[in-house]
Design an enzyme around this catalytic site. Structure first.
Site, PDB file in Angstrom:
ATOM      1  N   ARG A 280       3.048  -3.890  14.765  1.00 45.77           N
ATOM      2  CA  ARG A 280       4.507  -3.906  14.598  1.00 45.77           C
ATOM      3  C   ARG A 280       5.158  -2.601  15.000  1.00 45.77           C
ATOM      4  NH1 ARG A 280       6.157  -7.677  10.689  1.00 45.77           N
ATOM      5  NH2 ARG A 280       4.346  -8.956  10.345  1.00 45.77           N
ATOM      6  N   THR A 281       4.614  -1.493  14.462  1.00 47.69           N
ATOM      7  CA  THR A 281       5.216  -0.187  14.746  1.00 47.69           C
ATOM      8  C   THR A 281       5.126   0.104  16.241  1.00 47.69           C
ATOM      9  OG1 THR A 281       4.500   0.504  12.563  1.00 47.69           O
ATOM     10  CG2 THR A 281       5.189   2.236  14.050  1.00 47.69           C
TER      11      THR A 281
ATOM     12  N   LYS B 105     -15.269   9.870  21.062  1.00 53.97           N
ATOM     13  CA  LYS B 105     -16.347  10.750  21.533  1.00 53.97           C
ATOM     14  C   LYS B 105     -16.342  12.075  20.780  1.00 53.97           C
ATOM     15  CE  LYS B 105     -15.471   8.927  26.138  1.00 53.97           C
ATOM     16  NZ  LYS B 105     -14.423   9.299  27.098  1.00 53.97           N
TER      17      LYS B 105
ATOM     18  N   ARG C  61       0.035   7.683  15.269  1.00 49.38           N
ATOM     19  CA  ARG C  61      -0.367   6.902  14.090  1.00 49.38           C
ATOM     20  C   ARG C  61      -1.820   7.267  13.833  1.00 49.38           C
ATOM     21  NH1 ARG C  61       1.744   2.588  10.686  1.00 49.38           N
ATOM     22  NH2 ARG C  61      -0.050   1.537   9.794  1.00 49.38           N
TER      23      ARG C  61
ATOM     24  N   HIS D 251       5.778   7.739   6.720  1.00 49.47           N
ATOM     25  CA  HIS D 251       6.091   6.866   7.862  1.00 49.47           C
ATOM     26  C   HIS D 251       7.609   6.969   7.989  1.00 49.47           C
ATOM     27  CE1 HIS D 251       6.187   3.830  10.762  1.00 49.47           C
ATOM     28  NE2 HIS D 251       5.714   2.794  10.098  1.00 49.47           N
TER      29      HIS D 251
END
Ligand SMILES: [Zn+2]
Lengths: 313, 162
Positions: A60-61, A89, A110, A138
């Protein structure tokens, strides 16, 4: 780093990492700018690239920010899952950011770890937007919540705002409650005993002089409550499934519940919902949860344009 | 403080309990909370050019106990004073030159504390060994600090030094 002038507020070049970094005036500057972006889709960000670094998936974000960027003529590039990035990695976050800053003009991060967006912002000269760092912040979710409250009730002060459900683990609720201490409202905290808001937030409400009350009983709410903000209660928070069933049903909102508390409440939810709000309420005039999702794009358009320092034309 | 006679130096009346000669040059850290002297030494690091004398669990007044540290040939910096204030907020610091106290510091915390406090949040990004911890002091008495990264707050009893 603060570029706040005496008469005008400039947010150009700032990072949007935590709501704690912004004054009441700066929060209002974001919201005021967002009003101008309702339905606005001129290509003012043409030639600009948003780097979208999703070290954990959040569809969604990701979609909402990409839509906001593209509506304004900009582009987005990045990855939607850490498994396909070099972090898999073992590259450090700071190194990833230093590499990616060469490909874009503004960075969206995120990350499952708390503080990851702050660390990212310290690793680059570009503005960084936090799209969620673990259970911490957020900020665009909080901005779109404030925007929706103001849109529905016409103000951000002198409101009765109830939070219902999981107040212990909900990042959305924590950040909104904390940010609302910039304003003058009465807060009602309705949750099962085991999911009460952490003491740290209570302490902050006390320190800021916010009026609040805590209760387990949903029907302790008076009919003049303006906002009902509900959250998911997740089953994994309850070791005992019977306890979960009890709690889940105690906080479910349907037409009968609303009739019982009366009034004309605005219903909010960060989505996705499970069964906290009955679908029969979707056409209820106060249902604002789908407006929140739409406002998300509007607010993110404003955030991108303000941080990049590009005004509407 | 009442009841105590004038205090010429940090070396208060009970100093003779430790059998060392008076300090010609250096620092006396007195009134440390009993049991914190070794922590304070680790804050100061190993850069010592003279003798270091430590008194542990000494009587202080009628009921209390304290630690004391005398450091020869090293003058403590205000920054070090701030760090020590984290573990022992009521310590007193005296800088000695030619057997005289030339300066006294009262502990005061800096607004930001770098690389000294451990963040107990396992999902905080600063637990990556490549990231230095940073805490902001939100309140000094009683102490409350907040992690610059994960934004969790810690009270005095939760503060753990690295
Ligand atoms: Zn932390």
């Amino acid at each position: 780093m603060t570029s706040k002038g005496t008469d005008t507020i400039s947010l150009a070049g700032r990072d949007l990492v935590s709501m704690r970094d912004f004054s009441r005036e700066e929060l209002l500057a974001f919201l005021d700018a967002a009003e101008g972006f309702e339905g606005y889709d001129q290509p003012i960000l043409a030639g600009k690239i948003l780097g979208t670094l999703f070290f954990e998936p959040s569809t969604r974000t990701h979609l909402s920010f990409t839509a906001a960027m593209q509506r304004l003529g900009g582009q987005a590039l990045g990855f939607a899952d850490a498994k396909i990035s070099s972090t898999a990695k073992g590259e450090s976050l700071a190194d990833t950011i230093r590499v990616v800053e060469n490909y874009c003009d503004i960075i969206l991060v995120r990350h499952p770890l708390e503080g990851a967006a702050r660390l990212s912002a310290e690793s680059t000269r570009l503005p960084v937007i936090n799209a969620g760092d673990g259970t911490n912040q957020h900020p665009t979710q909080t901005l779109l919540d404030l925007y929706t409250i103001r849109q529905k009730r016409g103000r951000l002060d002198n409101l009765k705002i109830a939070f219902v459900g999981d107040l212990k683990y909900s990042r959305t609720v924590h950040s909104l409650i904390e940010t609302l201490t910039h304003f003058d409202n009465e807060i009602f905290l309705i949750s099962p005993q085991s999911l009460r808001i952490p003491a740290d937030f209570i302490e902050e409400l006390d320190a800021r002089g916010t009026i609040y009350s805590e209760d387990e009983d949903f029907f302790s709410l008076a009919s003049d409550v303006d906002i009902l903000y509900t959250t998911r209660i997740q089953q994994e928070r309850f070791p005992d499934p019977v306890e979960y069933e009890k709690v889940k049903n105690a906080y479910r909102i349907d037409r009968a519940t609303l009739d019982k508390i009366g009034g004309s409440v605005t219903l909010m939810h960060p989505l996705p919902r499970l069964n906290e709000i009955a679908t029969e309420l979707d056409d209820y005039p106060g249902a604002a949860y789908f407006d929140q999702a739409r406002n998300g794009v509007t607010v993110r358009k404003a955030v991108l344009s303000l941080l990049l320092g590009i005004d509407r034309v | 403080m009442q009841g105590e006679p004038t205090e010429p130096a940090a070396s208060s009346g009970d100093m003779p309990l430790i059998k060392v000669s008076a300090l010609r040059k250096g620092t006396v850290i007195d009134h440390l909370v009993a049991g914190t002297a070794l922590k304070v030494l680790s804050i100061l690091g190993i850069r010592f050019e003279g003798a270091v004398t430590i008194g542990l669990n000494l009587e202080s007044g009628k009921v209390n106990r304290k630690d004391i540290i005398k450091i020869e040939n090293r003058e403590i910096t205000p920054e070090e004073v701030s760090k020590i204030a984290l573990v022992s907020p009521r310590a007193t610091f005296s800088i000695i030159r030619d057997f005289n106290v030339v300066d006294k510091f009262k502990p005061a915390l800096p607004p930001v504390i770098d690389n000294l406090i451990h963040c107990p949040n396992p999902s905080c990004v600063c637990n990556d060994s490549r990231v230095a911890t940073r805490f902001k002091v939100e309140r000094t008495d009683p102490l409350k600090v907040r992690c610059h990264y994960c934004e969790r707050s810690l009270k005095k009893e939760e503060v753990e030094l690295l």
